[in-house]
Design a protein around this motif. Structure first.
Motif, PDB file in Angstrom:
ATOM      1  N   SER A  99      18.765  -1.951  12.593  1.00  0.00           N
ATOM      2  CA  SER A  99      19.613  -1.410  13.669  1.00  0.00           C
ATOM      3  C   SER A  99      18.634  -0.954  14.617  1.00  0.00           C
ATOM      4  O   SER A  99      17.414  -0.394  14.142  1.00  0.00           O
ATOM      5  CB  SER A  99      20.803  -0.298  13.413  1.00  0.00           C
ATOM      6  N   LEU A 100      19.185  -0.698  15.841  1.00  0.00           N
ATOM      7  CA  LEU A 100      18.226  -0.057  17.023  1.00  0.00           C
ATOM      8  C   LEU A 100      17.899   1.206  16.554  1.00  0.00           C
ATOM      9  O   LEU A 100      16.606   2.017  16.632  1.00  0.00           O
ATOM     10  CB  LEU A 100      18.664   0.197  18.363  1.00  0.00           C
ATOM     11  N   ASN A 101      18.901   1.919  16.044  1.00  0.00           N
ATOM     12  CA  ASN A 101      18.747   3.477  15.567  1.00  0.00           C
ATOM     13  C   ASN A 101      17.791   3.377  14.367  1.00  0.00           C
ATOM     14  O   ASN A 101      16.913   4.572  14.350  1.00  0.00           O
ATOM     15  CB  ASN A 101      19.949   3.945  15.147  1.00  0.00           C
ATOM     16  N   THR A 102      17.718   2.565  13.488  1.00  0.00           N
ATOM     17  CA  THR A 102      16.726   2.604  12.532  1.00  0.00           C
ATOM     18  C   THR A 102      15.353   2.380  12.916  1.00  0.00           C
ATOM     19  O   THR A 102      14.481   2.974  12.291  1.00  0.00           O
ATOM     20  CB  THR A 102      17.139   1.540  11.209  1.00  0.00           C
ATOM     21  N   LEU A 103      15.296   1.240  13.873  1.00  0.00           N
ATOM     22  CA  LEU A 103      13.824   1.143  14.444  1.00  0.00           C
ATOM     23  C   LEU A 103      13.371   2.273  15.020  1.00  0.00           C
ATOM     24  O   LEU A 103      12.062   2.769  14.849  1.00  0.00           O
ATOM     25  CB  LEU A 103      13.966  -0.083  15.304  1.00  0.00           C
ATOM     26  N   VAL A 104      14.244   2.877  15.792  1.00  0.00           N
ATOM     27  CA  VAL A 104      13.604   4.158  16.925  1.00  0.00           C
ATOM     28  C   VAL A 104      13.379   5.264  15.698  1.00  0.00           C
ATOM     29  O   VAL A 104      12.161   6.086  15.858  1.00  0.00           O
ATOM     30  CB  VAL A 104      14.665   4.539  17.787  1.00  0.00           C
ATOM     31  N   LEU A 105      14.285   5.721  14.765  1.00  0.00           N
ATOM     32  CA  LEU A 105      13.816   6.448  13.828  1.00  0.00           C
ATOM     33  C   LEU A 105      12.476   6.212  13.071  1.00  0.00           C
ATOM     34  O   LEU A 105      11.653   7.259  12.909  1.00  0.00           O
ATOM     35  CB  LEU A 105      14.940   6.305  12.933  1.00  0.00           C
ATOM     36  N   ALA A 106      12.189   4.882  12.641  1.00  0.00           N
ATOM     37  CA  ALA A 106      11.120   4.528  12.190  1.00  0.00           C
ATOM     38  C   ALA A 106       9.930   4.885  12.903  1.00  0.00           C
ATOM     39  O   ALA A 106       8.810   5.547  12.309  1.00  0.00           O
ATOM     40  CB  ALA A 106      11.034   3.047  11.598  1.00  0.00           C
ATOM     41  N   PHE A 107      10.008   4.610  14.142  1.00  0.00           N
ATOM     42  CA  PHE A 107       8.983   4.982  14.944  1.00  0.00           C
ATOM     43  C   PHE A 107       8.553   6.344  15.047  1.00  0.00           C
ATOM     44  O   PHE A 107       7.521   6.864  15.288  1.00  0.00           O
ATOM     45  CB  PHE A 107       9.150   4.321  16.510  1.00  0.00           C
ATOM     46  N   ILE A 108       9.637   7.342  15.194  1.00  0.00           N
ATOM     47  CA  ILE A 108       9.416   8.773  15.316  1.00  0.00           C
ATOM     48  C   ILE A 108       8.717   9.036  13.963  1.00  0.00           C
ATOM     49  O   ILE A 108       8.053  10.192  14.004  1.00  0.00           O
ATOM     50  CB  ILE A 108      10.863   9.350  15.579  1.00  0.00           C
ATOM     51  N   ALA A 109       9.454   8.792  12.964  1.00  0.00           N
ATOM     52  CA  ALA A 109       8.872   9.241  11.550  1.00  0.00           C
ATOM     53  C   ALA A 109       7.430   8.640  11.546  1.00  0.00           C
ATOM     54  O   ALA A 109       6.615   9.629  11.154  1.00  0.00           O
ATOM     55  CB  ALA A 109       9.371   8.705  10.333  1.00  0.00           C
ATOM     56  N   GLU A 110       7.042   7.713  11.851  1.00  0.00           N
ATOM     57  CA  GLU A 110       5.922   7.370  11.643  1.00  0.00           C
ATOM     58  C   GLU A 110       4.859   7.989  12.734  1.00  0.00           C
ATOM     59  O   GLU A 110       3.596   8.619  12.175  1.00  0.00           O
ATOM     60  CB  GLU A 110       5.608   5.765  12.133  1.00  0.00           C
ATOM     61  N   GLY A 111       5.217   8.401  13.780  1.00  0.00           N
ATOM     62  CA  GLY A 111       4.588   9.184  14.808  1.00  0.00           C
ATOM     63  C   GLY A 111       4.404  10.519  14.216  1.00  0.00           C
ATOM     64  O   GLY A 111       3.232  11.166  14.290  1.00  0.00           O
ATOM     65  N   LEU A 112       5.355  11.152  13.642  1.00  0.00           N
ATOM     66  CA  LEU A 112       5.184  12.470  13.169  1.00  0.00           C
ATOM     67  C   LEU A 112       4.279  12.395  11.901  1.00  0.00           C
ATOM     68  O   LEU A 112       3.586  13.546  11.803  1.00  0.00           O
ATOM     69  CB  LEU A 112       6.647  12.945  12.585  1.00  0.00           C
ATOM     70  N   GLY A 113       4.299  11.420  10.929  1.00  0.00           N
ATOM     71  CA  GLY A 113       3.587  11.358  10.151  1.00  0.00           C
ATOM     72  C   GLY A 113       2.203  11.408  10.266  1.00  0.00           C
ATOM     73  O   GLY A 113       1.294  11.927   9.577  1.00  0.00           O
ATOM     74  N   ARG A 114       1.631  10.689  11.358  1.00  0.00           N
ATOM     75  CA  ARG A 114       0.310  10.495  11.793  1.00  0.00           C
ATOM     76  C   ARG A 114      -0.305  11.944  12.460  1.00  0.00           C
ATOM     77  O   ARG A 114      -1.450  12.226  12.195  1.00  0.00           O
ATOM     78  CB  ARG A 114       0.322   9.648  13.035  1.00  0.00           C
ATOM     79  N   ARG A 115       0.731  12.750  12.861  1.00  0.00           N
ATOM     80  CA  ARG A 115       0.305  13.970  13.363  1.00  0.00           C
ATOM     81  C   ARG A 115       0.307  14.924  12.253  1.00  0.00           C
ATOM     82  O   ARG A 115      -0.617  16.025  12.541  1.00  0.00           O
ATOM     83  CB  ARG A 115       1.098  14.401  14.425  1.00  0.00           C
ATOM     84  N   GLY A 116       0.710  14.997  11.409  1.00  0.00           N
ATOM     85  CA  GLY A 116       0.896  15.676  10.106  1.00  0.00           C
ATOM     86  C   GLY A 116       1.749  16.753  10.504  1.00  0.00           C
ATOM     87  O   GLY A 116       2.337  16.878  11.305  1.00  0.00           O
ATOM     88  N   PRO A 117       1.830  17.847   9.392  1.00  0.00           N
ATOM     89  CA  PRO A 117       2.640  18.999   9.522  1.00  0.00           C
ATOM     90  C   PRO A 117       2.162  19.907  10.864  1.00  0.00           C
ATOM     91  O   PRO A 117       0.926  20.284  11.018  1.00  0.00           O
ATOM     92  CB  PRO A 117       2.642  19.636   8.145  1.00  0.00           C
ATOM     93  N   GLN A 118       3.036  20.277  11.388  1.00  0.00           N
ATOM     94  CA  GLN A 118       2.871  21.487  12.506  1.00  0.00           C
ATOM     95  C   GLN A 118       3.327  22.765  12.286  1.00  0.00           C
ATOM     96  O   GLN A 118       4.560  22.836  11.712  1.00  0.00           O
ATOM     97  CB  GLN A 118       3.478  20.592  13.656  1.00  0.00           C
ATOM     98  N   ALA A 119       2.700  23.736  12.645  1.00  0.00           N
ATOM     99  CA  ALA A 119       3.104  25.150  12.523  1.00  0.00           C
ATOM    100  C   ALA A 119       4.401  25.317  13.328  1.00  0.00           C
ATOM    101  O   ALA A 119       4.680  24.573  14.250  1.00  0.00           O
ATOM    102  CB  ALA A 119       2.148  25.752  12.950  1.00  0.00           C
TER     103      ALA A 119
END
Length: 119
Positions: A99-119
């Motif tokens: 679904s479009l929602n799943t794709l966008v969520l995957a992109f967001i999660a991948e982007g957040l994962g690359r940045r690592g934990p934020q304070a």
């Protein structure tokens, strides 16, 4: 049947020592986790795990937690994007069979994962 989409989840990348891929967990169910090679696979596997967890709780006549919002975020936001961006995302989602929602969520999660934990 419960709406599984209402249950919040968290995704994080697994380190190479942990086997790589992505881990999905559900804060409302401390024992419900799954993983996958990709974010999309982790979400699909997590959904199956969540469904199985709820079925098991119901079978054993145990209480099934209601979906939480984590106390702060609703888990939902709406955003407008240019028509061309929407068309590209829709085409990509269709070609990947998600679904479009799943794709966008995957992109967001991948982007957040690359940045690592934020304070």
């Amino acid at each position: 049947m419960r709406n599984l989409d209402e249950y919040p989840f968290e995704i994080r990348p697994l380190t190479p020592e942990e086997g790589g891929g992505f881990l999905i967990s559900y804060p409302d169910f401390s024992e419900c986790i799954s993983d996958g090679e990709t974010v999309e696979e982790a979400i699909a596997n997590g959904r199956e795990a969540l469904e199985g967890m709820i079925e098991a709780l119901e079978f054993f006549e145990r209480p099934v937690p209601l979906p939480s919002s984590g106390g702060v975020a609703s888990g939902k936001f709406v955003t407008r994007v240019p028509k061309t961006t929407h068309a590209h995302l829709t085409t990509r989602a269709k070609s990947e069979g998600v679904s479009l929602n799943t794709l966008v969520l995957a992109f967001i999660a991948e982007g957040l994962g690359r940045r690592g934990p934020q304070a």
